[in-house]
Design a protein around this motif. Structure first.
Motif, PDB file in Angstrom:
ATOM      1  N   GLU A   1      -6.045  10.366  -3.545  1.00 57.40           N
ATOM      2  CA  GLU A   1      -6.213   9.333  -2.523  1.00 57.40           C
ATOM      3  C   GLU A   1      -6.340   7.977  -3.214  1.00 57.40           C
ATOM      4  OE1 GLU A   1      -6.043   9.882   0.679  1.00 57.40           O
ATOM      5  OE2 GLU A   1      -5.908  12.072   0.489  1.00 57.40           O
TER       6      GLU A   1
ATOM      7  N   ARG B   1      -9.488  -2.522  -3.093  1.00 57.91           N
ATOM      8  CA  ARG B   1     -10.694  -3.346  -3.029  1.00 57.91           C
ATOM      9  C   ARG B   1     -10.328  -4.815  -3.226  1.00 57.91           C
ATOM     10  NH1 ARG B   1     -13.106  -3.101  -7.288  1.00 57.91           N
ATOM     11  NH2 ARG B   1     -11.867  -1.621  -8.507  1.00 57.91           N
TER      12      ARG B   1
ATOM     13  N   TRP C   1     -14.295   7.340  -7.756  1.00 60.72           N
ATOM     14  CA  TRP C   1     -13.053   6.570  -7.837  1.00 60.72           C
ATOM     15  C   TRP C   1     -12.848   6.026  -9.247  1.00 60.72           C
ATOM     16  CZ3 TRP C   1      -9.963   6.608  -3.602  1.00 60.72           C
ATOM     17  CH2 TRP C   1     -10.545   6.944  -2.385  1.00 60.72           C
TER      18      TRP C   1
ATOM     19  N   SER D   1      -8.720   8.480  -6.373  1.00 60.07           N
ATOM     20  CA  SER D   1      -9.820   9.432  -6.346  1.00 60.07           C
ATOM     21  C   SER D   1      -9.857  10.218  -7.655  1.00 60.07           C
ATOM     22  CB  SER D   1      -9.659  10.395  -5.161  1.00 60.07           C
ATOM     23  OG  SER D   1      -8.400  11.054  -5.212  1.00 60.07           O
TER      24      SER D   1
ATOM     25  N   ARG E   1      -7.593   3.679  -2.766  1.00 62.22           N
ATOM     26  CA  ARG E   1      -8.284   2.669  -1.974  1.00 62.22           C
ATOM     27  C   ARG E   1      -7.999   1.303  -2.594  1.00 62.22           C
ATOM     28  NH1 ARG E   1     -14.834   2.989  -3.336  1.00 62.22           N
ATOM     29  NH2 ARG E   1     -14.668   2.209  -5.484  1.00 62.22           N
TER      30      ARG E   1
ATOM     31  N   LYS F   1       0.832  -1.210   0.000  1.00 62.77           N
ATOM     32  CA  LYS F   1       0.000   0.000   0.000  1.00 62.77           C
ATOM     33  C   LYS F   1       0.864   1.257   0.000  1.00 62.77           C
ATOM     34  CE  LYS F   1      -3.774   2.330   2.407  1.00 62.77           C
ATOM     35  NZ  LYS F   1      -4.715   2.305   3.568  1.00 62.77           N
TER      36      LYS F   1
END
Length: 344
Positions: free
Chosen positions: A244, A248, A281, A264, A246, A228
């Protein structure tokens, strides 16, 4: 006959004098000194002359020939000199005029982007690795936890050359080959850029040939948080510090657990728009922790070593970063399109 030769000399010299260019001069040469010219005809009649006159006439004929040839040569030199002087006068160069700028090209947008990504990961300690584009079924599938008959092979519609040889469908075989070379000893920290080939449908987001950049880090005590951190650094350096990310949950046969990474949306800053389809996103790449089977087949002990891998498409990165709406623009060699990004 003497009179005829003198007459021919005078005629020829007069025509040489009046010649205004090299072509007219050559016509005089052919007319008087050629095989069918009048001087040759005079010489053919020498057989009718008394024997004592033949040497005299022969000598005179040679003098006439030499006189005409010399005159033609001098005249030609004069004409060529005059032509050169005229050309120099007419083609005078004004050295005070400003020069014409040369058109300078630049690297292709994808080439430049791949180099930028390489520099970014090299700065994080990765090395660049390469491998063959014509690959064996073993390295393209089996060494990556995709044995024959595995349903996940259907995810990649392949160009097979023989039953065991194909055009590589991803750059993951480079990871398998590199791990083998390390003979079970880490660390392995590489990125693998290169062309890949798939029989995808002909639409604005797919092509039968495209590029990929995959990354691999294998060592002791590698964690998902390390993955990450690397991906977060990549996203901010590539798309801006305000981006940003994320992760999944997803599925890839060669990683477990597997994730999809989203960034983002830069258009709406996460609020939702047509670009991100209202989600805020945009999917950017796939990643995950290297599957124990992949480590084991490459000679690594999965109880001692682990690692993470990720893969991205530079075309997709470029489309998102520069607002390109059709992947085919990268390959049609339209200079109007390419010139927009020379200073990007």
């Amino acid at each position: 006959m003497k009179e005829r030769l003198e007459e021919l000399r005078n005629e020829a010299l007069e025509k040489v004098k009046k010649a205004e260019n090299v072509k007219e001069l050559q016509d005089v040469r052919v007319s008087y000194l050629g095989k069918k010219g009048p001087i040759t005809e005079v010489l053919r009649g020498m057989g009718k002359l008394p024997a004592e006159e033949r040497p005299i006439i022969g000598q005179l004929a040679n003098e006439v020939r030499e006189s005409i040839a010399k005159s033609i040569e001098e005249k030609q030199t004069q004409l060529e000199k005059e032509a050169l002087e005229k050309q120099l006068r007419e083609e005078t160069i004004d050295v005070t005029l400003p020069g014409r700028p040369n058109t300078v090209g630049g690297p292709h947008l994808l080439t430049k982007l791949i180099q930028e990504i390489e520099d970014l990961f090299i700065g994080m300690g990765f090395e660049v690795a390469e491998g063959p584009e014509v690959e064996s079924d073993y390295y393209n599938f089996e060494a990556l936890n995709l044995p024959k008959g595995h349903p996940a092979r259907d995810m990649q519609d392949s160009f097979y050359i023989t039953e065991e040889i194909l055009m590589r469908t991803h750059t993951s075989p480079v990871q398998a080959r590199t791990m083998e070379k390390h003979e079970g000893k880490g660390p392995v920290k590489i990125i693998c850029p290169g062309k890949v080939y798939r029989r995808d449908t002909d639409d604005a987001t797919h092509s039968h040939q495209f590029t990929q950049i995959e990354g691999l880090y294998v060592d002791k005590n590698v964690r998902m948080s390390d993955l990450k951190g690397v991906l977060n650094t990549f996203a901010k350096k590539m798309f801006g510090e305000d981006r940003e990310i994320r992760l999944r949950p997803s599925f890839f046969p060669f990683t477990e657990p597997s994730v999809e990474m989203d960034i983002s949306c830069k258009m709406c800053h996460g609020e939702g728009c047509s670009v991100c389809k209202g989600t805020g996103w945009i999917e950017i790449l796939g990643a995950g922790m290297v599957h124990p089977n992949v480590l084991r087949m490459a000679g690594f002990d999965p109880d001692e070593y682990n690692g993470f891998a990720f893969g991205m498409g530079p075309e997709r990165i470029a489309m998102l970063k520069y607002g390109v709406d059709d992947i085919r623009h990268f390959y049609i060699n339209d200079v109007r399109f390419l010139k927009q990004f020379h200073h990007a």
